[in-house]
Design a protein around this motif. Structure first.
Motif, short mmCIF file in Angstrom:
data_model
loop_
_atom_site.label_atom_id
_atom_site.label_comp_id
_atom_site.label_asym_id
_atom_site.label_seq_id
_atom_site.Cartn_x
_atom_site.Cartn_y
_atom_site.Cartn_z
N HIS A 51 0.84 -1.20 0.00
CA HIS A 51 0.00 0.00 0.00
C HIS A 51 0.88 1.24 0.00
O HIS A 51 0.84 2.06 0.91
N SER A 53 0.74 3.92 -1.76
CA SER A 53 0.06 5.21 -1.86
C SER A 53 -0.28 5.74 -0.47
O SER A 53 -0.27 6.96 -0.24
N ASN A 151 -9.72 -4.86 8.55
CA ASN A 151 -8.77 -4.73 7.44
C ASN A 151 -7.42 -5.36 7.73
O ASN A 151 -6.71 -5.77 6.81
N THR A 202 -13.20 -2.81 4.62
CA THR A 202 -13.57 -1.81 3.63
C THR A 202 -13.55 -2.41 2.22
O THR A 202 -12.85 -3.39 1.96
N PRO A 203 -14.32 -1.83 1.30
CA PRO A 203 -14.39 -2.38 -0.06
C PRO A 203 -13.04 -2.49 -0.75
O PRO A 203 -12.78 -3.47 -1.45
N LYS A 204 -12.18 -1.50 -0.57
CA LYS A 204 -10.89 -1.51 -1.25
C LYS A 204 -10.10 -2.76 -0.92
O LYS A 204 -9.53 -3.41 -1.81
N GLU A 205 -10.05 -3.12 0.37
CA GLU A 205 -9.27 -4.29 0.78
C GLU A 205 -9.92 -5.58 0.29
O GLU A 205 -9.22 -6.53 -0.08
N GLU A 207 -11.69 -5.86 -2.46
CA GLU A 207 -11.44 -5.91 -3.91
C GLU A 207 -10.02 -6.38 -4.20
O GLU A 207 -9.78 -7.08 -5.20
N GLU A 208 -9.08 -6.02 -3.33
CA GLU A 208 -7.71 -6.49 -3.52
C GLU A 208 -7.62 -8.00 -3.39
O GLU A 208 -6.86 -8.65 -4.11
N GLY A 236 -20.52 2.36 2.71
CA GLY A 236 -19.28 1.60 2.57
C GLY A 236 -19.44 0.16 3.00
O GLY A 236 -18.96 -0.76 2.33
N LYS A 239 -21.40 -1.82 0.45
CA LYS A 239 -20.59 -2.25 -0.69
C LYS A 239 -19.73 -3.45 -0.31
O LYS A 239 -19.58 -4.38 -1.11
N SER A 240 -19.17 -3.43 0.91
CA SER A 240 -18.35 -4.57 1.36
C SER A 240 -19.19 -5.84 1.42
O SER A 240 -18.75 -6.91 0.98
#
Length: 439
Positions: A51, A53, A151, A202-205, A207-208, A236, A239-240
């Motif tokens: 990660h 970024s 997460n 969270t959705p980002k994790e 999706e990864e 959020g 979405k998860s």
């Protein structure tokens, strides 16, 4: 002149220092003190190495350190090199921004068996933290069990499941990359005491996880409530949950590893002869008010390793009031006692994101400014600390020294990686002093 000491150089510490510079301007001198010779705390050794970024926020902290009225002072241990009482005698305000680096204990029979690892230790291992770099996780088995539905659990699962090629561009420690490349794991189970509607993922994790090359996600459709109930969830989380429903609704993919989400399962014991062999869990249920209860039904999950991602605690400091129940310093809105404050996870416990620490830091500085408004002090601050450390033979590491460590780590990076971290304090100090042997 106001003299302020901040103990801890992670996000909470640096946002507090930034707030000090904006609130007091040139009328403040701020010392950020850390026991490590390197700054940035959680950013360096807590954020997942893939990660990058997120880790880039350290550039903002660089700007704070390069200001005229803020110093980074590393390689200074509170309680060993200098006490809180001594800091309070030297500074107008002392802010504890030590985070919550200790694992919350699992507290079930067998949790001390070899192969049970806390997430702070495991994350520190793959991130090259000197306290955990020598950890030897048993990756020669088939099955790893991860406890937790946040997460951190997803980070751990992702790191375990990635191929060596998928770590390109990351700053994962070389020793961890080499060991993970030899891993024989074929199955990862993520255990949650509650259900999909109660996750902290969270959705980002999520999706990864879905994009992993060699791992397939598995979720039981029977763990979900009726889909109409998703509408009441925060966006959020909704979405998860939708992503988890997608995992549950698709056909199994022929990949060499599977990641299974096992909901409504509460650990009650770890069993094995001299090492972890299985986890015993009790099935649970959650009522309409969100209360958790065991059903009495138990089953065993064979496991070669268990990684507990169930939360963190702030380590106590001698002489500082401590809230044992919540694993943080005892405080009232960030005030511990006159002149002594806490911020970030040390104040509120391990909740929120990195960004949550910014308003927290600014709030604490407002309180400090209010408390100091009517008083005039004659504290020695930085000069007093320097004299005390010199008298005790303590050699601090300053930001310019860290810049030499930083440059050396970048120079020794493998192809495509941003850096190769030093994993011992000795090597960090050698690089700080410009010694070629550390490279």
């Amino acid at each position: 002149m106001r003299h302020i000491a901040i103990v801890g150089s992670g996000p909470a510490g640096y946002y507090t220092a930034e707030a000090c510079t904006k609130t007091f301007g040139e009328n403040a001198r701020v010392d950020i003190i850390d026991r490590m010779p390197v700054p940035f705390g959680l950013i360096r050794t807590g954020v997942a190495p893939d990660h990058q970024s997120i880790k880039a926020v350290s550039q903002r902290y660089d700007a704070v350190s390069l200001g005229d009225n803020v110093r980074f002072i590393g390689n200074v241990s509170i309680g060993q090199d200098v006490s809180i009482a001594e800091l309070l005698s030297l500074y107008d305000a002392v802010v504890l921004a030590t985070g919550a680096p200790n694992d919350r204990t699992l507290d079930v029979p067998g949790d001390d068996l070899p192969g049970v690892i806390g997430s702070a230790a495991f994350v520190g291992w793959y991130n090259g933290h000197p306290d955990h770099a020598t950890l030897s996780p048993p990756l020669n088995g088939d099955h790893a069990v991860i406890l937790g539905n946040g997460n951190v659990a997803l980070d751990v699962a992702r790191i375990l499941a990635k191929t060596p090629e998928e770590f390109a561009g990351s700053d994962i420690a070389r020793h961890a990359l080499d060991v993970l490349a030899q891993s024989s794991l074929t199955h990862i189970t993520i255990i949650g005491r509650r259900g999909p509607h109660q996750i902290a993922m969270t959705p980002k994790e999520l999706e990864e996880l879905e994009r992993l090359e060699r791992a397939d996600m598995q979720v039981s459709a029977s763990d979900f409530p009726p889909v109409a109930e998703d509408a009441a969830l925060e966006p959020g989380l909704r979405k998860s949950v939708g992503l988890l429903r997608t995992f549950a609704g698709r056909d199994t993919v022929n990949k060499p590893m599977r990641v299974t989400f096992d909901f409504f399962a509460m650990p009650v014991a770890v069993e094995g002869e001299g090492k972890v062999e299985r986890l015993i869990v009790e099935q649970t249920q959650v009522d309409e008010d969100g209360h958790l209860a065991g059903t009495g039904e138990q089953y065993a999950i064979e496991a070669d390793m268990i990684i507990s991602c169930i939360g963190y605690r702030t380590p106590p400091i001698e002489g500082v009031p401590y809230d044992v129940d919540h694993g943080r310093f005892a405080n009232q809105d960030g005030r511990i006692e006159p002149g002594l404050y806490c911020v970030g996870w040390a104040r509120r416990g391990p909740t929120g994101t990195i960004g949550t620490n910014r308003p927290d830091g600014y709030d604490i500085v407002e309180r400090i400014a209010s408390d100091l408004a009517s008083g005039v002090t004659d504290r020695s601050g930085d000069s007093g600390l320097d004299a005390l450390l010199n008298e005790r033979g303590v050699a601090p590491v300053y930001f310019s020294d860290w810049q030499r460590i930083d440059a050396a780590e970048r120079d020794r990076a493998r192809d495509g990686a941003p850096r190769e971290k030093f994993t011992t304090v000795e090597d960090m100090l050698a690089a700080a002093h410009g010694e070629d042997a550390a490279r």
